[in-house]
Write a protein that holds these residues in place. Structure first.
Motif, short mmCIF file in Angstrom:
data_model
loop_
_atom_site.label_atom_id
_atom_site.label_comp_id
_atom_site.label_asym_id
_atom_site.label_seq_id
_atom_site.Cartn_x
_atom_site.Cartn_y
_atom_site.Cartn_z
N PRO B 15 -37.90 -14.73 -63.37
CA PRO B 15 -39.35 -14.39 -62.95
C PRO B 15 -40.09 -15.36 -61.51
N SER B 16 -39.10 -16.08 -62.08
CA SER B 16 -39.14 -17.07 -60.61
C SER B 16 -38.95 -16.53 -58.60
N GLY B 17 -38.29 -15.69 -59.08
CA GLY B 17 -38.06 -14.60 -57.85
C GLY B 17 -39.29 -13.35 -57.58
N LEU B 34 -32.93 -9.37 -53.20
CA LEU B 34 -31.70 -8.93 -53.78
C LEU B 34 -31.15 -9.67 -54.58
N GLU B 35 -30.93 -8.86 -56.07
CA GLU B 35 -30.83 -9.59 -57.54
C GLU B 35 -29.33 -8.31 -57.62
N ARG B 36 -28.66 -9.47 -57.91
CA ARG B 36 -26.53 -8.68 -58.62
C ARG B 36 -26.65 -8.29 -59.49
N GLY B 37 -28.14 -8.28 -60.81
CA GLY B 37 -27.80 -7.12 -62.21
C GLY B 37 -28.35 -5.57 -61.10
N GLN B 46 -34.21 -14.24 -72.58
CA GLN B 46 -34.68 -15.42 -73.24
C GLN B 46 -35.32 -15.53 -74.46
N GLY B 47 -35.87 -16.11 -75.14
CA GLY B 47 -36.47 -16.15 -76.37
C GLY B 47 -37.54 -14.76 -76.91
N ALA B 48 -38.47 -15.11 -76.69
CA ALA B 48 -38.93 -15.18 -75.49
C ALA B 48 -40.25 -15.29 -75.54
N ILE B 49 -41.02 -16.08 -75.06
CA ILE B 49 -41.96 -16.63 -75.21
C ILE B 49 -42.91 -16.35 -73.83
N LEU B 50 -44.22 -16.16 -72.91
CA LEU B 50 -44.85 -15.92 -72.26
C LEU B 50 -45.67 -16.80 -72.27
N ILE B 106 -40.17 -9.43 -74.38
CA ILE B 106 -38.80 -8.81 -74.10
C ILE B 106 -37.87 -9.14 -73.03
N ARG B 107 -37.07 -9.81 -72.55
CA ARG B 107 -37.36 -9.98 -70.89
C ARG B 107 -36.57 -8.30 -70.39
N ALA B 108 -35.93 -8.14 -71.19
CA ALA B 108 -35.32 -6.08 -70.26
C ALA B 108 -36.92 -5.84 -69.60
N THR B 130 -24.93 -8.72 -54.79
CA THR B 130 -25.02 -10.42 -54.66
C THR B 130 -24.63 -11.18 -53.49
N VAL B 131 -25.52 -12.12 -53.30
CA VAL B 131 -25.67 -13.09 -52.05
C VAL B 131 -24.35 -13.73 -52.09
N THR B 132 -23.80 -13.84 -51.01
CA THR B 132 -22.66 -14.46 -51.49
C THR B 132 -22.09 -15.79 -50.35
N ALA B 162 -33.76 -18.45 -56.12
CA ALA B 162 -34.52 -18.14 -57.62
C ALA B 162 -33.41 -17.69 -58.26
N GLU B 163 -31.97 -17.76 -57.99
CA GLU B 163 -31.06 -17.55 -58.20
C GLU B 163 -30.68 -17.89 -59.87
N GLY B 164 -31.79 -19.03 -60.10
CA GLY B 164 -30.93 -19.17 -61.85
C GLY B 164 -30.65 -19.94 -62.29
N GLY B 304 -37.30 -21.96 -59.97
CA GLY B 304 -37.02 -21.94 -60.93
C GLY B 304 -36.21 -22.24 -62.03
N ASP B 305 -35.49 -21.67 -62.54
CA ASP B 305 -34.32 -22.98 -63.26
C ASP B 305 -32.93 -23.05 -62.31
N ALA B 306 -32.66 -22.79 -61.36
CA ALA B 306 -32.33 -23.28 -59.68
C ALA B 306 -32.44 -24.34 -59.64
N GLU B 316 -40.56 -24.85 -72.60
CA GLU B 316 -41.13 -23.89 -71.35
C GLU B 316 -40.25 -23.44 -70.25
N GLY B 317 -40.08 -22.25 -69.84
CA GLY B 317 -39.27 -22.65 -68.77
C GLY B 317 -40.00 -21.69 -67.66
N SER B 318 -40.34 -19.90 -67.94
CA SER B 318 -40.30 -18.62 -67.20
C SER B 318 -41.72 -19.05 -66.80
N ASN B 319 -42.44 -20.27 -67.41
CA ASN B 319 -43.56 -20.36 -67.17
C ASN B 319 -43.97 -21.56 -65.32
C1 LIG Z 1 -31.92 -18.45 -75.02
C2 LIG Z 1 -32.89 -18.39 -74.09
C3 LIG Z 1 -34.16 -18.96 -74.48
C4 LIG Z 1 -35.77 -19.35 -73.87
N1 LIG Z 1 -36.83 -19.01 -74.39
C5 LIG Z 1 -37.80 -19.47 -73.25
C6 LIG Z 1 -38.88 -19.25 -73.73
O1 LIG Z 1 -39.13 -19.05 -75.12
N2 LIG Z 1 -39.71 -19.49 -72.85
C7 LIG Z 1 -39.40 -20.00 -71.71
O2 LIG Z 1 -40.71 -19.78 -70.94
N3 LIG Z 1 -38.15 -19.75 -71.10
C8 LIG Z 1 -37.72 -20.44 -71.80
N4 LIG Z 1 -36.45 -19.72 -71.71
C9 LIG Z 1 -36.37 -20.20 -70.21
C10 LIG Z 1 -35.96 -19.03 -69.60
O3 LIG Z 1 -35.66 -18.26 -69.84
C11 LIG Z 1 -36.33 -19.95 -68.10
O4 LIG Z 1 -36.25 -20.77 -67.17
C12 LIG Z 1 -36.58 -18.92 -67.09
O5 LIG Z 1 -35.92 -17.51 -67.34
C13 LIG Z 1 -35.89 -18.98 -64.98
O6 LIG Z 1 -36.31 -17.62 -64.27
P1 LIG Z 1 -35.72 -17.72 -62.73
O7 LIG Z 1 -36.42 -16.56 -62.45
O8 LIG Z 1 -35.41 -19.26 -62.03
O9 LIG Z 1 -34.06 -17.27 -63.56
P2 LIG Z 1 -33.35 -16.42 -64.11
O10 LIG Z 1 -34.09 -15.66 -65.30
O11 LIG Z 1 -32.72 -16.91 -64.77
O12 LIG Z 1 -33.31 -14.99 -62.78
C14 LIG Z 1 -32.80 -15.07 -61.85
C15 LIG Z 1 -31.45 -14.13 -61.62
O13 LIG Z 1 -31.00 -14.06 -60.43
C16 LIG Z 1 -29.88 -13.49 -60.20
N5 LIG Z 1 -28.57 -14.24 -59.57
C17 LIG Z 1 -28.22 -15.08 -59.78
N6 LIG Z 1 -27.62 -15.22 -58.09
C18 LIG Z 1 -27.38 -14.21 -57.80
C19 LIG Z 1 -27.07 -13.92 -56.42
N7 LIG Z 1 -25.74 -14.89 -55.78
N8 LIG Z 1 -27.56 -12.76 -55.83
C20 LIG Z 1 -28.22 -12.22 -56.47
N9 LIG Z 1 -29.24 -12.06 -57.50
C21 LIG Z 1 -28.91 -13.46 -58.49
C22 LIG Z 1 -29.66 -13.13 -61.40
O14 LIG Z 1 -29.22 -12.08 -61.45
C23 LIG Z 1 -30.90 -13.12 -62.15
O15 LIG Z 1 -31.53 -11.85 -62.67
C24 LIG Z 1 -35.56 -19.64 -72.41
C25 LIG Z 1 -34.18 -19.31 -72.14
C26 LIG Z 1 -32.84 -18.93 -72.79
C27 LIG Z 1 -31.75 -18.86 -72.15
#
Ligand SMILES: Cc1cc2nc3c(=O)[nH]c(=O)nc-3n(C[C@H](O)[C@H](O)[C@H](O)COP(=O)(O)OP(=O)(O)OC[C@H]3O[C@@H](n4cnc5c(N)ncnc54)[C@H](O)[C@@H]3O)c2cc1C
Ligand SMILES: Cc1cc2nc3c(=O)[nH]c(=O)nc-3n(C[C@H](O)[C@H](O)[C@H](O)COP(=O)(O)OP(=O)(O)OC[C@H]3O[C@@H](n4cnc5c(N)ncnc54)[C@H](O)[C@@H]3O)c2cc1C
Lengths: 284, 433
Positions: B15-17, B34-37, B46-50, B106-108, B130-132, B162-164, B304-306, B316-319
């Motif tokens: 979501p952040s990227g 760039l996405e490694r998946g 994620q749970g997930a709530i948007l 559903i996240r996917a 994957t960014v190395t 935005a690598e999580g 984001g999570d990073a 709250e995380g995705s928001n």
């Molecule tokens: C079980 C669970 C339940 C949750 N429930 C909620 C909820 O209900 N509501 C909510 O708002 N939040 C929830 N969260 C938190 C939420 O999922 C995260 O805050 C959110 O996904 C963060 O987004 P992001 O883009 O920062 O990171 P991510 O979603 O983790 O995305 C990071 C991306 O970067 C990619 N990446 C990493 N390293 C590299 C690299 N070196 N090169 C290329 N790509 C790379 C990864 O593959 C991934 O796709 C939950 C989390 C978990 C685990």
């Protein structure tokens, strides 16, 4: 040289489930992949192109979302991708599929040159018939080499190819003239990972998308459900094999302890395994 | 092709990227993501709530085609002991509104949808890449990235990480440290499939209405963590998570916790007859405000999570991820239009904007809470006391009400003593403020 590779986008069979009650295949939400056999033929095609120059064109007939698989082929290094998509093709069996694909290949030949060699996978993992390749060869009046395990020689000047073919009870070594159609066996090579340049080019390239009319398919009555005499009478799930997966219960706290325990347990159940692995490792 | 240069490179398609790449690309910047998946979302859990608000600020018409499951009309908070739960439920017809405020997703499929929008906006996305490492110039400014594919480095004016949660690229480049075990939770989650009607009957729902249960108490066996249960259209997401540092100290396994949670007498009937289709585990940054790393530097930003942007109290995380991604993009766009270079000095505007937003304000509010939650009594002793109290109160057994009240009050004092009770209340109050 011009090489055409036929690929099919298939549901990832590892993730397909058969509904326990209705016995229908639950395709919903199942991710799609490139038919694994087709990756071996694509890699073989790319190797030939890298050696002799020329272009690799990847083609598929399928729904619009099949473009994802084609794009992936481009990131592997294919030069061009063509999607044949039209509602007329829905419900095609192997007869109708090979009819449409043979005209698609004719059209590709008009646009970018007669192919010297056409690759198909041995079979798909969803239809499993292994009929489409031979069907195309027949319609295009091409020589065909099926179940190819290895390309031994490829002589563009003499227009000859020598291959290993897996046959019942042995291996045949066959030589034939180009152009021809080859269907590749599994395990013949390792798919390359495209370079960053390939990946960028793949992400940027347009996928050529044709409908039935644009591909010049003459008779729509021979396409799709209408052109498909095959009838699927029944789909059922085979009963599970006797040999079951088992769960390993282990004690241990650290990852190292746990993995040691798991490996120990596996070795106990499969006495020869450790030796085999050692032997394999020595071979590298 | 050599020395290909972009305005911005975004590492990661969560979501952040996606928020960042989308905002940059719609405004005409040349963006590479760039996405490694294998595809965006393939790695994400994620749970997930948007939370609609954050996404609405980026894609106002998202409701038209985003894959949403149910809009939430009822929130249940459960305090659980081994046999009971004591809950607060809030349900309102007001949540059946034109533009609902929260959805289950559903996240996917959601990430795939978001990514499609990013591509339509004009960004270039490479998956399975994957960014190395980060590439720097002689002045130590980040000027590009290297990937695990053969070939040249790719260059950009600015790299957005935005690598999580793991933050490996940033850590490897020495921009930050790897999150500590007591600032990261490990959560496991399963998807339980049930026919649509069953979900609706069990949870008292109609149409696309949805329910959320958040649970705490003895289900985490004394560790800091929570459980959750969310209704989707045709399945239920259930999960539980605790701090990694707590897991390493205890002999509990995440899967064991989830099994016990699923078999809790209050939860089991909700899942009965379902088919499990998916099991996933993922980390959640829960260190809060104090764990936030340096967020910007010469040629780089973290979103984001990073950046540890998760509000664990409100789940709250995705928001926060989307909002930080958007604000990073707006900062970059602002510098671009002024033709200002992407230096640490100029990119500091990102942090300043964050400080003004709800993101930093909320995290700051709870900055002491992670420590308070380490008080084991909060998640074990109190749920038990609460359950006993409720039972004493509701049981009709010939004991007079006054004695019952006395018994309840005494039970609290007996267990925690005056000092303990006072300390817990003060600690909570301080953490909350
Ligand atoms: C079980 C669970 C339940 C949750 N429930 C909620 C909820 O209900 N509501 C909510 O708002 N939040 C929830 N969260 C938190 C939420 O999922 C995260 O805050 C959110 O996904 C963060 O987004 P992001 O883009 O920062 O990171 P991510 O979603 O983790 O995305 C990071 C991306 O970067 C990619 N990446 C990493 N390293 C590299 C690299 N070196 N090169 C290329 N790509 C790379 C990864 O593959 C991934 O796709 C939950 C989390 C978990 C685990
Ligand atoms: C669940 C299920 C239900 C089906 N139901 C019907 C039905 O009701 N009626 C019916 O007539 N048929 C039905 N089929 C058959 C289906 O139409 C075939 O899958 C299709 O015709 C191709 O045959 P195949 O998959 O066996 O390919 P194979 O002959 O095994 O494929 C060999 C090679 O041919 C090439 N190839 C095959 N298909 C394509 C393509 N589309 N584009 C490009 N190259 C290709 C690839 O290189 C492949 O490796 C069904 C199949 C399945 C899985």
């Amino acid at each position: 040289m011009h090489i055409v590779v036929c690929i099919k986008q298939v549901p990832d069979s590892a993730q397909i489930r058969v509904h326990p009650v209705t016995n229908t295949i639950m395709r919903q939400g199942v991710p799609t992949i490139i038919n694994p056999y087709d990756l071996f033929s694509l890699e073989e095609a790319l190797r030939l192109r890298d050696r002799f120059g020329g272009e690799v064109t990847v083609v598929t007939m399928g729904p619009p979302m099949a473009d994802a698989s084609l794009r992936k082929c481009l990131t592997y290094g294919a030069d061009r991708a063509v999607l044949l998509t039209d509602r007329f093709f829905a419900g095609s069996d192997t007869l109708a599929t090979s009819y449409a694909l043979s005209y698609l290949i004719k059209k590709v030949a008009q646009e970018w040159g007669e192919p010297d060699i056409i690759f198909c996978g041995k079979q798909t993992i969803d239809g499993d018939t292994a009929q489409v390749g031979p069907g195309i060869a027949k319609r295009l009046n091409l020589l065909q080499l099926t179940y190819v395990a290895k390309i031994d020689e490829f002589d563009l000047a003499a227009r000859e190819i020598v291959i290993h073919r897996r046959a019942e009870g042995g291996i045949q070594i066959l030589k034939t003239k180009l152009p021809c159609l080859v269907t590749m066996l599994e395990g013949t090579n390792d798919m390359r990972r495209g370079s960053i340049e390939d990946a960028l080019r793949g992400a940027r390239s347009e996928i050529v998308t044709w409908n039935a009319a644009e591909a010049g398919i003459p008779d729509l009555a021979l396409c799709g459900l209408k052109g498909s005499p095959t009838i699927v009478k029944k789909v059922f799930a085979p009963s599970p094999r006797a040999e079951k997966a088992f769960q390993i219960e282990v004690q241990g706290k650290t990852p190292a302890e746990i993995s040691d325990a798991v490996i120990g347990e596996i070795n106990q159940r499969q006495p020869g395994l450790e030796q085999d692995i050692q032997k394999m490792a020595a071979g590298f | 092709m050599a020395n290909e240069k972009f305005d911005a490179i975004v590492v990661g398609a969560g979501p952040s990227g996606n928020a960042c790449a989308y905002t940059l690309a719609t405004r005409g910047l040349k963006v590479l993501q760039l996405e490694r998946g294998e595809y965006p979302g393939s790695k994400n859990v994620q749970g997930a709530i948007l939370y609609a608000d954050a996404l609405e600020k980026i894609i106002p018409d998202f409701r038209e085609d985003a894959p949403l499951e149910r809009h939430i009309i009822e929130q249940r908070l459960w305090m659980m002991d081994d046999k009971s739960y004591c809950g607060a439920h809030y349900r309102s017809e007001d949540f059946n509104e034109d533009k609902p405020n929260r959805y289950t997703i559903i996240r996917a499929p959601f990430d795939k949808w978001f990514s499609k929008r990013v591509v339509q906006a004009g960004a270039l996305i490479l998956c399975e890449t994957t960014v190395t490492e980060l590439v720097r110039d002689a002045h130590d400014k980040v000027i590009g990235v290297r990937t695990d594919r053969d070939g040249e480095a790719i260059y950009a004016d600015v790299v957005v990480l935005a690598e999580g949660v793991s933050g490996l690229v940033g850590a490897r480049a020495g921009l930050r440290s790897i999150p500590k075990p007591d600032t990261v939770a490990l959560a496991v989650k399963e998807m339980h499939f049930l026919p649509r009607e069953t979900v609706e009957q069990r949870f008292n729902l109609e149409g696309d209405e949805g329910v959320v249960i958040e649970a705490a108490g003895t289900i985490t066996k004394g560790m800091v963590g929570t459980g959750f249960l969310y209704t989707n259209k045709e399945c239920i997401s259930i999960g539980i998570g605790c701090l990694i540092s707590d897991f390493t100290e205890s002999d509990q396994s995440p899967y064991g916790l989830l099994e016990a949670f699923k078999n809790h007498p209050s939860v089991k009937p909700l899942l009965a007859g379902s088919e499990v289709k998916e099991y996933a585990a993922h980390m959640i940054p829960e260190g809060g405000y104090k764990a936030i790393p340096q967020l910007f530097g010469n040629g780089w930003l973290i979103v984001g999570d990073a950046g540890q942007f998760v509000n664990a109290v409100h789940r709250e995380g995705s928001n926060l991820a989307m909002t930080t991604g958007r604000i990073a993009a707006e900062t970059i766009l602002d510098l671009k239009t002024r033709n200002a270079p992407m230096t640490a000095h100029n990119l500091a505007a990102y942090k300043a904007r964050l400080d003004e937003s709800f993101v930093m304000k909320d995290l700051k509010k709870y900055k002491n809470l992670p420590k308070v939650l380490h008080n084991k009594h909060l998640l074990t002793t109190y749920p038990q006391l609460l359950s006993q109290a409720a039972q004493t109160w509701f049981r009709v057994d010939g004991v007079d009400k006054k004695s019952k009240e006395n018994e309840i009050v005494k039970s609290f004092f007996r267990t925690r003593r005056v000092k303990g009770l006072l300390g817990d209340v003060l600690g909570m109050a301080r953490g909350w403020r």
